[in-house]
Design a protein around this motif. Sequence first.
Motif, PDB file in Angstrom:
ATOM      1  N   UNK A 142     -11.602  28.687  78.807  1.00 48.59           N
ATOM      2  CA  UNK A 142     -12.444  27.820  77.978  1.00 48.59           C
ATOM      3  C   UNK A 142     -13.629  27.395  78.833  1.00 48.59           C
ATOM      4  N   UNK A 143     -14.798  27.662  78.347  1.00 49.69           N
ATOM      5  CA  UNK A 143     -16.022  27.378  79.106  1.00 49.69           C
ATOM      6  C   UNK A 143     -16.716  26.170  78.489  1.00 49.69           C
ATOM      7  N   UNK A 144     -16.977  25.192  79.318  1.00 47.43           N
ATOM      8  CA  UNK A 144     -17.694  23.990  78.876  1.00 47.43           C
ATOM      9  C   UNK A 144     -19.102  24.034  79.457  1.00 47.43           C
ATOM     10  N   UNK A 145     -19.896  23.059  79.091  1.00 44.18           N
ATOM     11  CA  UNK A 145     -21.286  23.081  79.569  1.00 44.18           C
ATOM     12  C   UNK A 145     -21.366  23.045  81.088  1.00 44.18           C
ATOM     13  N   UNK A 146     -20.421  22.318  81.715  1.00 45.31           N
ATOM     14  CA  UNK A 146     -20.509  22.222  83.169  1.00 45.31           C
ATOM     15  C   UNK A 146     -19.184  22.502  83.870  1.00 45.31           C
ATOM     16  N   UNK A 147     -18.251  23.122  83.190  1.00 47.00           N
ATOM     17  CA  UNK A 147     -16.948  23.402  83.818  1.00 47.00           C
ATOM     18  C   UNK A 147     -16.238  24.495  83.033  1.00 47.00           C
ATOM     19  N   UNK A 148     -15.164  24.967  83.584  1.00 51.47           N
ATOM     20  CA  UNK A 148     -14.319  25.916  82.853  1.00 51.47           C
ATOM     21  C   UNK A 148     -12.920  25.853  83.432  1.00 51.47           C
ATOM     22  N   UNK A 149     -11.963  26.234  82.630  1.00 48.12           N
ATOM     23  CA  UNK A 149     -10.609  26.432  83.148  1.00 48.12           C
ATOM     24  C   UNK A 149      -9.934  27.430  82.248  1.00 48.12           C
ATOM     25  N   UNK A 150      -8.819  27.961  82.691  1.00 48.25           N
ATOM     26  CA  UNK A 150      -8.184  28.985  81.879  1.00 48.25           C
ATOM     27  C   UNK A 150      -6.711  29.131  82.155  1.00 48.25           C
ATOM     28  N   UNK A 151      -6.150  30.109  81.481  1.00 51.80           N
ATOM     29  CA  UNK A 151      -4.712  30.338  81.568  1.00 51.80           C
ATOM     30  C   UNK A 151      -4.426  31.820  81.401  1.00 51.80           C
ATOM     31  N   UNK A 152      -3.466  32.322  82.182  1.00 54.72           N
ATOM     32  CA  UNK A 152      -2.954  33.681  81.966  1.00 54.72           C
ATOM     33  C   UNK A 152      -1.553  33.522  81.397  1.00 54.72           C
ATOM     34  N   UNK A 153      -1.270  34.208  80.331  1.00 54.08           N
ATOM     35  CA  UNK A 153       0.041  34.050  79.705  1.00 54.08           C
ATOM     36  C   UNK A 153       0.440  35.336  78.995  1.00 54.08           C
ATOM     37  N   UNK A 154       1.739  35.515  78.760  1.00 50.54           N
ATOM     38  CA  UNK A 154       2.172  36.744  78.084  1.00 50.54           C
ATOM     39  C   UNK A 154       1.512  36.880  76.713  1.00 50.54           C
ATOM     40  N   UNK A 155       1.118  38.095  76.403  1.00 50.77           N
ATOM     41  CA  UNK A 155       0.476  38.380  75.115  1.00 50.77           C
ATOM     42  C   UNK A 155       1.375  37.948  73.956  1.00 50.77           C
ATOM     43  N   UNK A 156       2.680  38.027  74.177  1.00 56.38           N
ATOM     44  CA  UNK A 156       3.632  37.721  73.101  1.00 56.38           C
ATOM     45  C   UNK A 156       3.770  36.219  72.837  1.00 56.38           C
ATOM     46  N   UNK A 157       3.186  35.387  73.702  1.00 51.48           N
ATOM     47  CA  UNK A 157       3.359  33.945  73.516  1.00 51.48           C
ATOM     48  C   UNK A 157       2.422  33.437  72.424  1.00 51.48           C
ATOM     49  N   UNK A 158       2.963  33.334  71.215  1.00 49.39           N
ATOM     50  CA  UNK A 158       2.119  32.968  70.065  1.00 49.39           C
ATOM     51  C   UNK A 158       1.772  31.484  70.057  1.00 49.39           C
ATOM     52  N   UNK A 159       2.619  30.678  70.680  1.00 47.57           N
ATOM     53  CA  UNK A 159       2.334  29.229  70.684  1.00 47.57           C
ATOM     54  C   UNK A 159       1.038  28.952  71.426  1.00 47.57           C
ATOM     55  N   UNK A 160       0.894  29.592  72.594  1.00 42.48           N
ATOM     56  CA  UNK A 160      -0.299  29.339  73.402  1.00 42.48           C
ATOM     57  C   UNK A 160      -1.535  29.929  72.726  1.00 42.48           C
ATOM     58  N   UNK A 161      -1.422  31.169  72.256  1.00 41.74           N
ATOM     59  CA  UNK A 161      -2.606  31.781  71.621  1.00 41.74           C
ATOM     60  C   UNK A 161      -2.960  31.028  70.341  1.00 41.74           C
ATOM     61  N   UNK A 162      -1.948  30.538  69.619  1.00 44.97           N
ATOM     62  CA  UNK A 162      -2.207  29.751  68.422  1.00 44.97           C
ATOM     63  C   UNK A 162      -2.924  28.446  68.751  1.00 44.97           C
ATOM     64  N   UNK A 163      -2.545  27.845  69.843  1.00 45.65           N
ATOM     65  CA  UNK A 163      -3.192  26.592  70.248  1.00 45.65           C
ATOM     66  C   UNK A 163      -4.667  26.829  70.577  1.00 45.65           C
ATOM     67  N   UNK A 164      -4.940  27.903  71.304  1.00 42.78           N
ATOM     68  CA  UNK A 164      -6.337  28.197  71.635  1.00 42.78           C
ATOM     69  C   UNK A 164      -7.156  28.495  70.384  1.00 42.78           C
ATOM     70  N   UNK A 165      -6.522  29.088  69.385  1.00 42.78           N
ATOM     71  CA  UNK A 165      -7.241  29.317  68.119  1.00 42.78           C
ATOM     72  C   UNK A 165      -7.617  27.987  67.475  1.00 42.78           C
ATOM     73  N   UNK A 166      -6.707  27.032  67.560  1.00 41.61           N
ATOM     74  CA  UNK A 166      -7.003  25.706  66.979  1.00 41.61           C
ATOM     75  C   UNK A 166      -8.140  25.024  67.737  1.00 41.61           C
ATOM     76  N   UNK A 167      -8.184  25.236  69.041  1.00 37.57           N
ATOM     77  CA  UNK A 167      -9.294  24.674  69.820  1.00 37.57           C
ATOM     78  C   UNK A 167     -10.604  25.301  69.343  1.00 37.57           C
ATOM     79  N   UNK A 168     -10.559  26.615  69.122  1.00 37.70           N
ATOM     80  CA  UNK A 168     -11.728  27.330  68.621  1.00 37.70           C
ATOM     81  C   UNK A 168     -12.169  26.774  67.280  1.00 37.70           C
ATOM     82  N   UNK A 169     -11.212  26.553  66.397  1.00 37.98           N
ATOM     83  CA  UNK A 169     -11.515  26.029  65.057  1.00 37.98           C
ATOM     84  C   UNK A 169     -12.084  24.619  65.156  1.00 37.98           C
ATOM     85  N   UNK A 170     -11.592  23.849  66.103  1.00 40.74           N
ATOM     86  CA  UNK A 170     -12.043  22.458  66.218  1.00 40.74           C
ATOM     87  C   UNK A 170     -13.510  22.402  66.618  1.00 40.74           C
ATOM     88  N   UNK A 171     -13.968  23.415  67.328  1.00 42.34           N
ATOM     89  CA  UNK A 171     -15.386  23.469  67.707  1.00 42.34           C
ATOM     90  C   UNK A 171     -16.267  23.593  66.493  1.00 42.34           C
TER      91      UNK A 171
END
Lengths: 144, 84
Positions: free
Chosen positions: A108-137
Motif C-alpha cells: 500500500x503506497x501512501x503519499x509519503x510512506x508505504x508498507x506491504x505484506x507477502x502472503x499465500x495466494x490462497x489466503x482469501x481473508x487477507x486479499x479480501x481485506x486489501x480489496x476493502x481498503x481499495x474500495x474505501x479509497x
Amino acid sequence: MHDNEQNLQKILDDIFTLDSPRIQESRKQQIYAFIKTTVNGDCLREHLAFNANLGNKKDGAIVYILTNVRFIKIDIDENEAKSASYLLKSITGIERKIVDGDREQTVIVFQSASFGLKYPVSDEKISGFFQKVDQSRAGECSDV
Amino acid sequence: MSRIEQIPSTGDRVDGLRLELEGKVDKKLSESTFFWVMGVAVVVVGGILTFVMGEVSRTNDKMEKLNEKVIVIDTKIGERSNSN
C-alpha cells in the motif's frame, strides 16, 4: 459507540485466538487499552488479525484496522505493540504481484510512506481485506 | 518461520503509538516437554527402584546362605555335644 466497543472487543478476541505465536492472556487489558487509544473514536469498518513474520526474523501478530478515515496497522511481538496510522485519503495506490511462485505481495503506497505484506495466494481473508481498503479509497465506506 | 511476511515500512515517520509489554512472561511447559520430563522421571525412578530391589534380594540371598551355615554349624556342635 456501543457498536464500536463491540468491534474493539471482537478485534481483541481475534488477536487472542491466534496461536503461532500466541499472545499472552495476561496482556489482554493492556492491548485493549492500546487499541482503543489508537482507534481514538474512529468508526470501525473492518479489521484483520493474523500471525506473521514482522521482519528481522521476529514472529508476532499484525492487526489491520480500517476505519472511516484511517488505515491502522498494529505490530505485536513479545516485547511491544506498535501502531502506525495512515489517512485513507493519502493512499496513492495499491500494488500487487505474485512472488516466490505461490505468494502474493501487496504494497500500500501512501503519499509519503508505504508498507506491504507477502502472503499465500490462497489466503482469501487477507486479499479480501486489501480489496476493502481499495474500495474505501473510492469513498464507498464514507461515514459522512 | 511464518509464510506471511511483513514488508518493512518505508518513507516518512507516521503517526503511531508504542506500548511496551511489561511483566514477567510465564513460560508454561508445553505438553510435549511435560511428557518428556515425566517419561525421564519414570525411567529414573524405575531404575532406582530396580537397583534397590536387586540389592534387597541379594542381601536376602546372603542372609539365607548365612542362616544355612549357622544351622550346619549348630548341627555339628549339637552332634559333638551328644557324642561327648
